[in-house]
Design an enzyme around this catalytic site. Structure first.
Site, mmCIF file in Angstrom:
data_model
loop_
_atom_site.group_PDB
_atom_site.id
_atom_site.type_symbol
_atom_site.label_atom_id
_atom_site.label_comp_id
_atom_site.label_asym_id
_atom_site.label_seq_id
_atom_site.Cartn_x
_atom_site.Cartn_y
_atom_site.Cartn_z
ATOM 1 N N HIS A 184 0.853 -1.188 0.000
ATOM 2 C CA HIS A 184 0.000 0.000 0.000
ATOM 3 C C HIS A 184 0.889 1.238 0.000
ATOM 4 O O HIS A 184 1.717 1.427 0.893
ATOM 5 C CB HIS A 184 -0.924 -0.004 1.225
ATOM 6 C CG HIS A 184 -2.032 -1.007 1.095
ATOM 7 N ND1 HIS A 184 -2.504 -1.765 2.140
ATOM 8 C CD2 HIS A 184 -2.763 -1.370 -0.010
ATOM 9 C CE1 HIS A 184 -3.486 -2.551 1.689
ATOM 10 N NE2 HIS A 184 -3.649 -2.338 0.398
ATOM 11 N N GLU A 187 1.663 3.827 3.051
ATOM 12 C CA GLU A 187 2.135 3.317 4.339
ATOM 13 C C GLU A 187 3.661 3.379 4.385
ATOM 14 O O GLU A 187 4.360 2.372 4.373
ATOM 15 C CB GLU A 187 1.573 1.894 4.545
ATOM 16 C CG GLU A 187 0.040 1.911 4.545
ATOM 17 C CD GLU A 187 -0.620 0.542 4.401
ATOM 18 O OE1 GLU A 187 0.086 -0.480 4.455
ATOM 19 O OE2 GLU A 187 -1.860 0.499 4.232
ATOM 20 N N ARG A 242 -3.218 4.853 -2.182
ATOM 21 C CA ARG A 242 -3.070 3.505 -1.626
ATOM 22 C C ARG A 242 -2.740 2.441 -2.684
ATOM 23 O O ARG A 242 -1.964 1.522 -2.457
ATOM 24 C CB ARG A 242 -4.398 3.149 -0.936
ATOM 25 C CG ARG A 242 -4.631 1.693 -0.590
ATOM 26 C CD ARG A 242 -6.031 1.560 0.026
ATOM 27 N NE ARG A 242 -6.466 0.189 0.204
ATOM 28 C CZ ARG A 242 -6.342 -0.496 1.336
ATOM 29 N NH1 ARG A 242 -5.741 0.045 2.369
ATOM 30 N NH2 ARG A 242 -6.803 -1.721 1.435
ATOM 31 N N HIS A 312 2.585 -3.600 6.740
ATOM 32 C CA HIS A 312 1.653 -2.494 6.503
ATOM 33 C C HIS A 312 1.699 -1.519 7.683
ATOM 34 O O HIS A 312 2.333 -1.770 8.687
ATOM 35 C CB HIS A 312 0.209 -3.025 6.445
ATOM 36 C CG HIS A 312 -0.134 -3.851 5.244
ATOM 37 N ND1 HIS A 312 -1.033 -3.438 4.296
ATOM 38 C CD2 HIS A 312 0.290 -5.077 4.842
ATOM 39 C CE1 HIS A 312 -1.163 -4.367 3.361
ATOM 40 N NE2 HIS A 312 -0.366 -5.388 3.668
ATOM 41 N N GLU A 386 0.769 -4.835 10.993
ATOM 42 C CA GLU A 386 0.340 -3.439 10.903
ATOM 43 C C GLU A 386 1.159 -2.679 11.936
ATOM 44 O O GLU A 386 1.016 -2.890 13.138
ATOM 45 C CB GLU A 386 -1.159 -3.309 11.222
ATOM 46 C CG GLU A 386 -2.094 -4.020 10.244
ATOM 47 C CD GLU A 386 -2.295 -3.264 8.934
ATOM 48 O OE1 GLU A 386 -1.778 -2.127 8.792
ATOM 49 O OE2 GLU A 386 -2.962 -3.818 8.041
HETATM 50 N N1 ARG Z 1 -2.892 -1.182 6.226
HETATM 51 C C1 ARG Z 1 -4.289 -1.341 6.428
HETATM 52 C C2 ARG Z 1 -4.940 -1.870 5.166
HETATM 53 O O1 ARG Z 1 -4.361 -2.684 4.554
HETATM 54 C C3 ARG Z 1 -4.951 -0.148 6.950
HETATM 55 C C4 ARG Z 1 -5.047 -0.185 8.409
HETATM 56 C C5 ARG Z 1 -5.582 1.050 9.019
HETATM 57 N N2 ARG Z 1 -6.973 1.205 8.758
HETATM 58 C C6 ARG Z 1 -7.897 0.923 9.653
HETATM 59 N N3 ARG Z 1 -9.117 1.033 9.300
HETATM 60 N N4 ARG Z 1 -7.590 0.554 10.864
HETATM 61 O O2 ARG Z 1 -6.023 -1.543 4.793
HETATM 62 ZN ZN ZN Z 2 -2.112 -1.651 4.184
#
Ligand code: ARG
Ligand code: ZN
Length: 424
Positions: A184, A187, A242, A312, A386
């Site tokens: 993404h 990020e 993204r 991520h 994450e």
């Molecule tokens: N990296 C995440 C994704 O792949 C996003 C995470 C943050 N977003 C969230 N709604 N907590 O979508």
């Molecule tokens: Zn992501």
């Protein structure tokens, strides 16, 4: 006039390496633009008779006059295929180029930042793609005993996707750990971590017993930026971009969410068939060249890959499969145990809280993710990490948090790799 461009990665491969074909690094991509119907037919016949892997368009039937065709061939077949293609054409141009040249993107802002040598590379700032390309070249050059650079494929906008293979020379057949960052675009902490990770390994492998032991039986493959076109776009045009940058709807919309494009329950959960959506799943499973490059690598090394990590941000989570269903995945108990061990190692480093659990439960249900596709292929240890933060800065994590984030993530990733290494 027909043009045949052979985009060849001489910058990173020796000729000999190209033709041994033992390692996946022998990827050669041909771009051909047929100028008339006869040439289209000729091309179709050759591509079909060789069963070549056509990247663009998706099917040989869809080859058209004056539209560029992109084909991936095994390096070992280059001579033969080239001869055949030459029969199709009287005049052809062969462009032998190197990676740095095709990597160049002069429109990228900060392109003019003064070049620093790798010893002065600043791991606590974010870097535009051209600096990451330079960093990859330098680290492979300065640590050639341990780190080599290889081509995985090309992005939609024809940029080389390069990965670093961290491997200690050995006669032993080694298993593989895969780490990718930046699927993404926005990020940015993810590519920063991949670079940090490689730096830590090259700086410490001689003295750190834990790293030495791991490298005795595992090779670690690091793809610092998976979604290169998107990453550049997030630097130059839209910070919160993204997706990748492929064009749909005759140029009316752009970008596929690459982490919805893998062939696993494709486009069923938290995915959209609308290209304007941030979670557009693509025109078909693996429709995107970036996805395809990863898929082809993983399939070709399937039996050797023992661990797949995809990095991520944000939310501070260590996620086990699955994303596509709420059901418990194969080897869930063991995966959860490893994820919990990683989370506690991360927490110990700077006190940052990380939670471990299934993707669908801790984040949301999402189909077509790389983690799930790899896991369903039979690779037991497949995790999404994450990183920071927990929602204060979201994707625009301040630079002063790069170092602590990378330090804690290093602890988590090493915990996972050590576990896998001890097991195999
Ligand atoms: N990296 C995440 C994704 O792949 C996003 C995470 C943050 N977003 C969230 N709604 N907590 O979508
Ligand atoms: Zn992501």
């Amino acid at each position: 006039m027909r043009q045949l461009w052979i985009v060849w990665t001489l910058g990173i491969l020796t000729l000999q390496e190209c033709f041994t074909g033992t390692e996946y690094n022998g990827v050669i991509i041909l771009e051909i633009t047929p100028q008339n119907e006869k040439e289209v037919q000729c091309l179709q016949n050759i591509l079909q008779s060789w069963l070549l892997d056509i990247w663009k368009p998706l099917q040989p039937e869809n080859i058209n006059v004056k539209a560029t065709v992109r084909v991936r061939i095994p390096s070992t077949a280059l001579q033969l295929v080239k001869e055949d293609l030459l029969h199709c054409s009287q005049s052809l141009e062969i462009l032998i180029d190197n990676v740095k040249h095709i990597a160049g993107n002069k429109t990228e802002t900060k392109e003019t930042r003064s070049k620093k040598s790798i010893t002065e590379y600043n791991y606590t700032t974010y870097h535009p793609m051209n600096e990451i390309y330079d960093w990859m070249n330098e680290i492979a050059k300065n640590h050639s005993d341990l780190v080599t650079q290889h081509l995985l494929g090309l992005t939609y906008e024809s940029r080389p996707m390069q990965y670093l293979k961290i491997s200690q020379p050995s006669v032993r057949h080694k298993k593989i750990v895969w780490i990718d960052c930046g699927i993404h675009a926005r990020e940015w902490i993810a590519p920063a971590f991949c670079q940090w990770f490689v730096k830590e390994i090259v700086q410490n492998y001689q003295n750190d017993q834990r790293i030495r032991k791991i490298l005795q039986s595992l090779d670690i493959y690091v793809l610092p930026v998976l979604n290169i076109d998107g990453y550049i776009y997030s630097w130059t045009k839209e910070r919160l971009w993204r997706k990748n940058r492929s064009q749909y709807g005759n140029g009316t919309c752009y970008g596929v969410d690459l982490n919805r494009n893998f062939n696993v329950s494709w486009c069923t959960h938290r995915s959209s068939t609308n290209c304007s959506s941030n979670s557009f799943c693509g025109s078909s499973p693996v429709s995107e060249p970036e996805t395809r490059a990863v898929v082809e690598f993983v399939e070709s090394r399937q039996s050797d890959i023992v661990c797949f990590l995809t990095i991520h941000s944000y939310s501070q989570l260590i996620l086990t499969p699955n994303g596509y269903s709420a059901g418990l995945s194969r080897n869930y108990n063991e995966s959860l145990k490893v994820a919990q061990m990683a989370a506690s190692a991360m927490e110990k480093t700077h006190g940052t809280k990380y939670r471990a659990g299934p993707f669908s439960k801790l984040l949301y249900e999402a189909s077509g993710t790389s983690q799930d596709w790899v896991h369903d292929l039979g690779i037991d240890f497949s995790f999404t990490l994450e990183l920071r933060d927990n929602g204060s800065h979201k994707f625009t994590l301040p630079e002063d948090q790069i170092q602590p984030t990378c330090e804690e993530t290093m602890a988590g990733v090493m915990t996972i790799i050590k576990y896998v290494n001890d097991k195999y």
